[in-house]
Scaffold this motif. Structure first.
Motif, mmCIF file in Angstrom:
data_model
loop_
_atom_site.group_PDB
_atom_site.id
_atom_site.type_symbol
_atom_site.label_atom_id
_atom_site.label_comp_id
_atom_site.label_asym_id
_atom_site.label_seq_id
_atom_site.Cartn_x
_atom_site.Cartn_y
_atom_site.Cartn_z
ATOM 1 N N LEU A 136 11.181 9.125 5.740
ATOM 2 C CA LEU A 136 11.130 10.335 6.564
ATOM 3 C C LEU A 136 11.188 9.975 8.047
ATOM 4 O O LEU A 136 11.853 10.667 8.836
ATOM 5 C CB LEU A 136 9.849 11.115 6.269
ATOM 6 N N MET A 137 10.499 8.913 8.413
ATOM 7 C CA MET A 137 10.510 8.465 9.808
ATOM 8 C C MET A 137 11.884 7.919 10.197
ATOM 9 O O MET A 137 12.372 8.156 11.307
ATOM 10 C CB MET A 137 9.428 7.416 10.034
ATOM 11 N N LEU A 138 12.509 7.186 9.296
ATOM 12 C CA LEU A 138 13.841 6.655 9.577
ATOM 13 C C LEU A 138 14.847 7.781 9.781
ATOM 14 O O LEU A 138 15.715 7.706 10.657
ATOM 15 C CB LEU A 138 14.290 5.748 8.434
ATOM 16 N N GLU A 139 14.710 8.829 8.977
ATOM 17 C CA GLU A 139 15.603 9.977 9.122
ATOM 18 C C GLU A 139 15.424 10.647 10.472
ATOM 19 O O GLU A 139 16.402 11.097 11.090
ATOM 20 C CB GLU A 139 15.334 10.977 7.999
ATOM 21 N N ALA A 140 14.165 10.689 10.935
ATOM 22 C CA ALA A 140 13.878 11.308 12.236
ATOM 23 C C ALA A 140 14.189 10.373 13.402
ATOM 24 O O ALA A 140 14.321 10.821 14.548
ATOM 25 C CB ALA A 140 12.417 11.726 12.289
ATOM 26 N N GLY A 141 14.254 9.078 13.120
ATOM 27 C CA GLY A 141 14.521 8.100 14.175
ATOM 28 C C GLY A 141 13.310 7.771 15.016
ATOM 29 O O GLY A 141 13.427 7.151 16.081
ATOM 30 N N THR A 142 12.141 8.172 14.530
ATOM 31 C CA THR A 142 10.907 7.899 15.276
ATOM 32 C C THR A 142 9.719 7.983 14.332
ATOM 33 O O THR A 142 9.787 8.629 13.282
ATOM 34 C CB THR A 142 10.717 8.906 16.428
ATOM 35 N N GLY A 143 8.628 7.338 14.701
ATOM 36 C CA GLY A 143 7.420 7.379 13.881
ATOM 37 C C GLY A 143 6.476 6.267 14.280
ATOM 38 O O GLY A 143 6.889 5.238 14.820
ATOM 39 N N SER A 144 5.212 6.495 14.015
ATOM 40 C CA SER A 144 4.188 5.513 14.376
ATOM 41 C C SER A 144 3.222 5.347 13.220
ATOM 42 O O SER A 144 2.759 6.322 12.634
ATOM 43 C CB SER A 144 3.425 5.986 15.629
ATOM 44 N N VAL A 145 2.928 4.088 12.891
ATOM 45 C CA VAL A 145 1.988 3.774 11.826
ATOM 46 C C VAL A 145 0.916 2.853 12.383
ATOM 47 O O VAL A 145 1.227 1.868 13.062
ATOM 48 C CB VAL A 145 2.691 3.083 10.631
ATOM 49 N N VAL A 146 -0.332 3.192 12.104
ATOM 50 C CA VAL A 146 -1.448 2.311 12.473
ATOM 51 C C VAL A 146 -2.229 1.986 11.216
ATOM 52 O O VAL A 146 -2.691 2.885 10.500
ATOM 53 C CB VAL A 146 -2.383 2.957 13.523
ATOM 54 N N ASN A 147 -2.359 0.707 10.936
ATOM 55 C CA ASN A 147 -3.135 0.228 9.800
ATOM 56 C C ASN A 147 -4.487 -0.272 10.287
ATOM 57 O O ASN A 147 -4.567 -0.943 11.319
ATOM 58 C CB ASN A 147 -2.400 -0.911 9.101
ATOM 59 N N VAL A 148 -5.525 0.039 9.548
ATOM 60 C CA VAL A 148 -6.839 -0.497 9.890
ATOM 61 C C VAL A 148 -7.010 -1.827 9.168
ATOM 62 O O VAL A 148 -7.099 -1.878 7.947
ATOM 63 C CB VAL A 148 -7.968 0.482 9.531
ATOM 64 N N ALA A 149 -7.026 -2.876 9.944
ATOM 65 C CA ALA A 149 -7.263 -4.224 9.420
ATOM 66 C C ALA A 149 -8.757 -4.502 9.545
ATOM 67 O O ALA A 149 -9.578 -3.696 9.126
ATOM 68 C CB ALA A 149 -6.417 -5.245 10.169
ATOM 69 N N SER A 150 -9.118 -5.606 10.153
ATOM 70 C CA SER A 150 -10.525 -5.955 10.304
ATOM 71 C C SER A 150 -10.617 -7.265 11.057
ATOM 72 O O SER A 150 -9.644 -8.034 11.131
ATOM 73 C CB SER A 150 -11.180 -6.117 8.920
ATOM 74 N N GLU A 151 -11.785 -7.535 11.610
ATOM 75 C CA GLU A 151 -12.042 -8.879 12.122
ATOM 76 C C GLU A 151 -11.829 -9.906 11.015
ATOM 77 O O GLU A 151 -11.494 -11.059 11.276
ATOM 78 C CB GLU A 151 -13.474 -8.980 12.648
#
Length: 259
Positions: A136-151
């Motif tokens: 869906l983001m590729l179709e729009a040509g934009t998008g942001s993803v944030v993953n919660v990792a950890s120390e």
């Protein structure tokens, strides 16, 4: 070290106006704080969590905000499909927050059941939802993803073997995705929290952490941050404020990683 009790949240009205954002783990802790902040800043939030009761309570308590609840196990394709369907064909941003802890066990004490559960929730669920959203983001040509990792994704002294390995995997997925999709207009970043006051599932006690991780690590742990502080870091990267940031691992840990 930072002091969570002295920090005051300040939202930015309109920052997510007109945007549809998926937030997992939205019924408590960091996920709830993130969902709430995005909604207060004008976003339409698809709030996903395994706990229907807590999710319904959260939405009911914030009836004036655009919160769309989707309950279910986010590691299953069924729930992933329900979350994407609730977004209605458009996803501007995704915050993969849902996760579980381990019991601080070293590798020779890790049993298959715990290992597989930690990886299923922390890594496989994240991968499946992201896999569904990226087209869906590729179709729009934009998008942001944030993953919660950890120390625990940056060091070996913050958790047990299963959780540590899972969060290293999250960081690897984040960096690979940033490289692959950056030229196509998508951004992938991660936040690496230190000690945080959240609702994360963990069947362990502080005595176990102290016993297994040692007095040096325990002596250097900063004051736990609030979920709202982590939400501030996540929404910064998720929003257009982070427009030039891609492939970054933001240590939101009160300076712990500097030790």
């Amino acid at each position: 070290m930072g002091n969570g009790s002295a920090w005051q949240e300040a939202t930015t009205p309109g920052r997510f106006a007109g945007k549809t954002v998926i937030v997992t783990g939205a019924a408590s802790g960091i996920g709830q704080a993130t969902a709430l902040r995005i909604a207060k800043e004008g976003g339409r939030v698809i709030a996903a969590d395994i706990s229907k009761e807590r999710l319904d309570d959260f939405v009911a308590e914030n009836g004036s905000l655009d919160l769309v609840p989707v309950s279910g196990d986010i590691s299953t394709e069924e729930t992933v499909a329900a979350v994407v369907a609730a977004a209605g064909g458009r996803v501007d941003a995704l915050a993969n927050v849902a996760g579980i802890m381990d019991n601080f066990a070293p590798i020779h004490e890790v049993d298959d059941e715990r290992w597989e559960r930690v990886f299923r929730i922390n890594v496989t669920a994240l991968m499946r939802l992201t896999r569904a959203v990226v087209p869906l983001m590729l179709e729009a040509g934009t998008g942001s993803v944030v993953n919660v990792a950890s120390e625990a994704g940056l060091r070996g002294s913050a958790a047990g073997a299963a959780y540590t390995a899972s969060k290293h995997a999250v960081i690897g997925l984040t960096k690979n995705s940033a490289v692959i999709y950056g030229p196509k207009g998508l951004r992938f970043n991660a936040v690496a929290p230190g000690p945080t006051m959240t609702g994360i599932v963990a069947n362990w006690g502080s005595h176990m952490a102290a016993e297994r991780l040692g007095p040096l690590m325990q002596a250097n742990v900063p004051t736990p941050a609030t979920a709202q502080q982590l939400a501030a870091s996540i929404t910064f990267l998720l929003s257009d404020d982070g427009t030039n940031i891609n492939g970054a691992i933001l240590a939101s840990d009160g300076g712990w990683s500097a030790l």
